[in-house]
Design a protein around this motif. Structure first.
Motif, PDB file in Angstrom:
ATOM      1  N   ALA A 490       0.838  -1.201   0.000  1.00  0.00           N
ATOM      2  CA  ALA A 490       0.000   0.000   0.000  1.00  0.00           C
ATOM      3  C   ALA A 490       0.870   1.247   0.000  1.00  0.00           C
ATOM      4  CB  ALA A 490      -0.910  -0.004   1.234  1.00  0.00           C
ATOM      5  N   GLY A 491       0.415   2.283  -0.690  1.00  0.00           N
ATOM      6  CA  GLY A 491       1.100   3.570  -0.669  1.00  0.00           C
ATOM      7  C   GLY A 491       2.151   3.750  -1.727  1.00  0.00           C
ATOM      8  N   ILE A 492       2.385   2.728  -2.545  1.00  0.00           N
ATOM      9  CA  ILE A 492       3.380   2.841  -3.611  1.00  0.00           C
ATOM     10  C   ILE A 492       2.701   2.600  -4.952  1.00  0.00           C
ATOM     11  CG2 ILE A 492       5.524   1.925  -4.583  1.00  0.00           C
ATOM     12  CD1 ILE A 492       6.365   1.042  -1.863  1.00  0.00           C
ATOM     13  N   ASN A 493       2.879   3.527  -5.881  1.00  0.00           N
ATOM     14  CA  ASN A 493       2.426   3.307  -7.250  1.00  0.00           C
ATOM     15  C   ASN A 493       3.386   4.019  -8.189  1.00  0.00           C
ATOM     16  OD1 ASN A 493       1.349   6.054  -8.116  1.00  0.00           O
ATOM     17  ND2 ASN A 493       0.120   5.709  -6.238  1.00  0.00           N
ATOM     18  N   PRO A 494       3.386   3.656  -9.462  1.00  0.00           N
ATOM     19  CA  PRO A 494       4.376   4.212 -10.403  1.00  0.00           C
ATOM     20  C   PRO A 494       4.285   5.716 -10.579  1.00  0.00           C
ATOM     21  CG  PRO A 494       3.325   2.248 -11.306  1.00  0.00           C
ATOM     22  CD  PRO A 494       2.539   2.625 -10.094  1.00  0.00           C
ATOM     23  N   LEU A 495       3.197   6.369 -10.152  1.00  0.00           N
ATOM     24  CA  LEU A 495       2.983   7.777 -10.443  1.00  0.00           C
ATOM     25  C   LEU A 495       3.349   8.716  -9.301  1.00  0.00           C
ATOM     26  CD1 LEU A 495      -0.482   7.457 -12.266  1.00  0.00           C
ATOM     27  CD2 LEU A 495       1.813   7.494 -13.269  1.00  0.00           C
ATOM     28  N   GLY A 497       6.146   8.953  -7.548  1.00  0.00           N
ATOM     29  CA  GLY A 497       7.553   9.332  -7.470  1.00  0.00           C
ATOM     30  C   GLY A 497       8.359   8.618  -6.414  1.00  0.00           C
ATOM     31  N   LEU A 498       7.713   7.799  -5.590  1.00  0.00           N
ATOM     32  CA  LEU A 498       8.435   7.144  -4.499  1.00  0.00           C
ATOM     33  C   LEU A 498       9.456   6.149  -5.021  1.00  0.00           C
ATOM     34  CD1 LEU A 498       8.926   6.570  -1.536  1.00  0.00           C
ATOM     35  CD2 LEU A 498       6.981   5.009  -1.551  1.00  0.00           C
ATOM     36  N   LEU A 499       9.098   5.404  -6.057  1.00  0.00           N
ATOM     37  CA  LEU A 499      10.021   4.401  -6.581  1.00  0.00           C
ATOM     38  C   LEU A 499      11.278   5.047  -7.152  1.00  0.00           C
ATOM     39  CD1 LEU A 499       7.704   1.747  -8.294  1.00  0.00           C
ATOM     40  CD2 LEU A 499       8.910   1.598  -6.114  1.00  0.00           C
TER      41      LEU A 499
END
Length: 553
Positions: A490-495, A497-499
């Motif tokens: 949860a809380g991570i998606n490609p959009l 910027g976290l990755l």
């Protein structure tokens, strides 16, 4: 030496996994090797068993395994125990028949020494002399044990209730228990499962009137689900069905197996021309058939659930069916049973459960039975066993408050892993071990340790992040941008910027690392894993499982 040691490996403070070591000097016997049903079932775990590695320190002391009866929570871990410690096994004929099946599944039957013993037979095993006492329970061919030791006699009740009128077999052998009580008993290890229940546990025969009434009133098919090991209940269903001119069709692997074994031994008496196969049952009128099926606990692979979902060999629950759930709810199964009941109602079935009619009685001693047992045996010390801690506690409080002469000093509460030392005038816990448990993978039946289950649990709650870093083997610099893959976090998606921020941060760590640190790739991978874990937890608050790999190219 004038002391005996009691060491429980399971079954204390929990349901199932009953297993206990009894040791004098350099000799130890084991009583029961049961399995349990852990809370971790969503993570690929089917059953749990005691962690027998604890017994490695006593390997040279172990002399025999005694089985009190054939319920899975007392014999379910038998193959796994015997793979580690191939001891001679002592048990009744029905218990051995069930054990044979389990050992055959593991291809071990020819490698094990099995001793069939009868009620009131005595076995001399080293310094122990054991008499097998006929006990009443929901199963048949059950024993309580009188274990004579150099220190004194120990009575181990096994699972029991005091039933003067069982459907199958004789009443509890209280006469033999009294003989030991009159001679003097050092300690009573007593079943606590129903220690919170007032009064006496009803006899197995007391369900017969309710079954007769239901059979007399039902116009359609009758489906009875109970524990496949409850032979008294199976006999009642067979007898009442025969009396009301209904045929019986047995469905479910364990139900079919137990009916075959018990009838072959003459323990279960099947009225002439009563059993029919599934194919023949389909051709009978609805008011001429009874289905005796597995699945009273809502098990998804059992016959009743598959009937409720219309998926058992073309057989399903229909409007007009009467479904009798003749079993108690095992703690933890409430949700599965509720779902099962909903499916049965959805398909038009009428459900009768123990809250509505007396169609089930317990196989365990209630408070008045506990009082009878204690007053007959007259032990110097009482050790409550078998049950959750609240049951053990209530067992102790009941005895203290209702039987003269018992105090905190001679009613001893223990937990799994305790070493209870009992002498002629004192009982005390002298040591505690973290015995743990072992899990059995439902797919392979292989043993798995708790660390694997804990990791699966983490994956289920937090998801998975994999980090792969490629480093040039000559320059020790990044050969390409770090690769991060995320599954179920949860809380991570490609959009968001976290990755990309994580990739940049990992690159900075590598560039700042001294060249000599690259010699140990495992150390480097762990350093990067911890760094990424902290970053993700700080940004999202989640704790996924993180797997990092460093490769040289």
């Amino acid at each position: 030496m004038n002391k005996i040691e009691i060491i429980p490996l399971g079954g204390i403070g929990e349901f199932g996994m009953n297993c206990m070591g009894i040791r004098y000097g350099d000799e130890m016997i084991i009583v029961d090797v049961g399995m349990g049903f852990p809370e971790e079932t969503p993570y690929g775990v089917d059953i749990s068993i005691p962690n027998f590695d604890f017994l490695d320190q006593y390997a040279d002391d172990l002399t025999a395994l005694i089985l009190t009866h054939g319920h899975e929570d007392h014999i379910g871990a038998l193959p796994y125990f015997l793979k580690k410690f191939n001891l001679p096994v002592y048990a009744s004929r029905f218990t051995l028949a069930l054990a044979d099946k389990r050992l055959s599944e593991h291809r071990m039957l020819g490698d094990v020494l099995l001793h069939r013993v009868e009620a009131n037979e005595v076995s001399k095993i080293g310094c122990f002399e054991i008499e097998y006492i006929h006990a009443s329970h929901s199963l048949v061919d059950c024993f309580s044990l009188a274990i004579k030791t150099p220190v004194g006699t120990i009575i181990h009740t096994g699972d029991y209730k005091i039933d003067e009128t069982p459907v199958i077999g004789k009443p509890y052998d209280l006469k033999t228990l009294k003989r030991y009580g009159d001679a003097g008993v050092l300690a009573l290890l007593a079943d606590s499962t129903n220690a919170t229940v007032p009064g006496r546990t009803p006899s197995e025969r007391e369900v017969i009137p309710a079954f007769e009434e239901i059979f007399a009133q039902a116009d359609g098919r009758i489906i009875v689900s109970t524990f496949s090991s409850s032979l008294h209940r199976l006999q009642v269903v067979l007898d009442v069905a025969h009396a009301y001119d209904r045929k019986v069709c047995v469905l479910g692997r364990s139900m079919m197996k137990n009916v075959e074994i018990a009838s072959g031994l003459g323990l279960l008496v099947i009225p002439h021309n009563t059993l029919v196969e599934l194919g023949e049952s389909r051709s009978l009128d609805d008011d001429r058939i009874v289905y005796l099926v597995t699945g009273s606990q809502g098990e998804s692979r059992a016959a009743l659930w598959n009937m409720a979902s219309g998926n058992y060999k073309g057989l399903g629950i229909e409007k007009g069916d009467t479904v009798i759930l003749s079993a108690r709810i095992i703690p933890g199964n409430d949700r599965a049973i509720s779902r099962l009941i909903g499916e049965i109602y959805k398909h038009g079935g009428n459900i009768i459960e123990e809250k509505r009619r007396l169609i089930h009685v317990s196989g365990h001693a209630s408070q008045e039975d506990i009082k009878i047992m204690t007053e007959i045996v007259k032990p110097k010390f009482v050790v409550p066993i078998h049950g959750e801690y609240r049951m053990l506690f209530r067992h102790k409080e009941y005895i203290k408050n209702h039987i003269e002469g018992y105090t905190d000093d001679n009613v001893i509460l223990i937990e799994n892993g305790d070493v209870l030392e009992i002498g002629s005038d004192r009982a005390a816990i002298i040591e505690h071990f973290d015995v743990g448990k072992t899990f059995i993978d439902e797919g392979t039946s292989d043993e798995i340790n708790y660390d694997i289950v804990r990791e699966r649990k983490k994956l289920g709650f937090g998801g998975l992040v994999t980090l792969t870093v490629a480093v040039d083997k000559d320059t020790k610099k990044l050969a390409s941008e770090p690769q991060i893959k995320v599954q179920g976090v949860a809380g991570i998606n490609p959009l968001n910027g976290l990755l990309q921020n994580a990739r940049n941060s990992i690159s900075e760590v590598i560039n700042e690392t001294k060249r000599d640190k690259y010699q140990d790739k495992n150390f480097m991978a762990e350093t990067l894993r911890v760094h990424l874990k902290r970053l993700i937890q700080q940004e999202t608050g989640t704790k996924p499982v993180i797997v990092s790999t460093v490769v040289e190219v």
